[in-house]
Design a protein around this motif. Structure first.
Motif, PDB file in Angstrom:
ATOM      1  N   ARG A   3      -4.476   8.889  -7.229  1.00 50.19           N
ATOM      2  CA  ARG A   3      -4.985   7.532  -7.035  1.00 50.19           C
ATOM      3  C   ARG A   3      -4.191   6.865  -5.917  1.00 50.19           C
ATOM      4  NH1 ARG A   3      -8.468   5.928 -10.953  1.00 50.19           N
ATOM      5  NH2 ARG A   3      -8.509   7.149 -12.889  1.00 50.19           N
ATOM      6  N   THR A   4      -4.905   6.364  -4.945  1.00 48.95           N
ATOM      7  CA  THR A   4      -4.245   5.718  -3.818  1.00 48.95           C
ATOM      8  C   THR A   4      -3.542   4.445  -4.275  1.00 48.95           C
ATOM      9  OG1 THR A   4      -5.954   6.578  -2.337  1.00 48.95           O
ATOM     10  CG2 THR A   4      -4.575   4.787  -1.505  1.00 48.95           C
ATOM     11  N   PRO A   5      -2.235   4.321  -4.032  1.00 48.51           N
ATOM     12  CA  PRO A   5      -1.510   3.097  -4.437  1.00 48.51           C
ATOM     13  C   PRO A   5      -2.135   1.851  -3.825  1.00 48.51           C
ATOM     14  CG  PRO A   5       0.025   4.831  -3.809  1.00 48.51           C
ATOM     15  CD  PRO A   5      -1.336   5.326  -3.434  1.00 48.51           C
ATOM     16  N   SER A   6      -2.100   0.776  -4.562  1.00 45.89           N
ATOM     17  CA  SER A   6      -2.747  -0.467  -4.119  1.00 45.89           C
ATOM     18  C   SER A   6      -2.134  -1.005  -2.829  1.00 45.89           C
ATOM     19  CB  SER A   6      -2.661  -1.529  -5.223  1.00 45.89           C
ATOM     20  OG  SER A   6      -1.314  -1.751  -5.597  1.00 45.89           O
ATOM     21  N   ASP A  52      -7.193  -0.516   4.160  1.00 48.20           N
ATOM     22  CA  ASP A  52      -8.625  -0.703   3.947  1.00 48.20           C
ATOM     23  C   ASP A  52      -9.091  -2.027   4.532  1.00 48.20           C
ATOM     24  OD1 ASP A  52      -9.215   1.689   2.857  1.00 48.20           O
ATOM     25  OD2 ASP A  52      -9.327   1.008   0.781  1.00 48.20           O
ATOM     26  N   LYS A  60      -3.859   0.656  -0.009  1.00 48.74           N
ATOM     27  CA  LYS A  60      -5.204   0.087   0.131  1.00 48.74           C
ATOM     28  C   LYS A  60      -5.151  -1.279   0.817  1.00 48.74           C
ATOM     29  CE  LYS A  60      -7.738   2.352  -3.614  1.00 48.74           C
ATOM     30  NZ  LYS A  60      -8.830   2.836  -2.739  1.00 48.74           N
ATOM     31  N   MET A  61      -4.155  -2.066   0.450  1.00 45.30           N
ATOM     32  CA  MET A  61      -4.025  -3.391   1.029  1.00 45.30           C
ATOM     33  C   MET A  61      -3.723  -3.316   2.530  1.00 45.30           C
ATOM     34  SD  MET A  61      -1.411  -6.437  -0.138  1.00 45.30           S
ATOM     35  CE  MET A  61       0.025  -5.509   0.420  1.00 45.30           C
TER      36      MET A  61
END
Length: 239
Positions: A200-203, A210, A206-207
């Motif tokens: 799972r890609t760490p948040s 993405d 993503k912040m």
């Protein structure tokens, strides 16, 4: 005018592919110009842990040897398949693509410690080729106009070609192994009975990477044309 066109083409390359290939080319250029030496770049756990030369964790993935056939061969495949992954199955998922880089790099670093590999860029390229080939199993490949096969065999064909060039296949096997681990955990295991997503890609990634919107004028490199450069052309079965 030519400079502006070249700049525009360069900026159309997706961000991760652009950053990695540019870093590889600049690192090789710096070595060729004798600004730095490979001895400052190679993977050495002792120097990393005792002398805190942590940059070696990254630079060993950026140097593919002196400019020559082997370097150009690796750069073509690195650029081609990294870009097709980023514009294909990772389209709009830059953070997940970056996480794949980090996961693959970490796994290779751990494995590389035990097999005494000092540069892991070629293994990383094979990992990218492996993941692309498994996600595009119906693409038919043509390698140098001599071999016809389906995409999942491409990493093994490259390993055989590397062997013919006199290179160690340990590097290719490492890339294939890490690519398979990622593909299994990301694409196979979650779809098995009782399976689940372990990656799972760490948040925070993503912040950082993405973006909510996608450029409507962006023209991706067609994923169904994987060979190119006369290294091996491909087309989907039935296409």
């Amino acid at each position: 005018m030519a400079y502006q066109t070249l700049q525009q083409e360069y900026l159309q390359i997706p961000i991760v592919t652009r950053a990695y290939t540019t870093a590889c080319v600049l690192t090789t250029a710096a070595v060729q110009l004798e600004i730095i030496t490979p001895f400052q770049l190679y993977f050495n756990p002792d120097l990393i842990l005792r002398n805190y030369q942590v940059w070696r964790l990254i630079t060993n993935f950026l140097f593919f040897g002196p400019v020559g056939f082997n370097f150009l061969f690796n750069m073509i495949f690195l650029y081609r398949y990294c870009r097709m992954l980023e514009e294909g199955s990772f389209r709009g998922r830059t953070a997940d693509f970056v996480f794949m880089f980090l996961f693959g790099g970490l796994l290779m670093t751990i494995f590389g410690t035990f097999v005494n590999l000092v540069f892991l860029g070629q293994a990383f390229t094979i990992m990218l080729v492996y993941v692309w080939s498994r996600r595009n199993p119906n693409v038919r490949m043509n390698f140098f106009g001599l071999l016809n096969f389906q995409a999942p065999f491409l990493p093994w064909v490259l390993m055989g070609f590397s062997l013919l060039l006199g290179n160690s296949i340990i590097v290719d096997l490492l890339g294939i192994a890490v690519g398979h681990v990622y593909f299994f955990l990301e694409d196979v295991f979650p779809n098995q009975p009782g399976g689940g997503r372990w990656l799972r890609t760490p948040s925070i990634i993503k912040m950082l990477f993405d973006t909510p919107e996608e450029d409507a004028n962006y023209n991706p490199l067609p994923e169904e044309r994987p060979g190119g450069f006369a290294w091996g052309e491909g087309q989907r079965l039935g296409g």
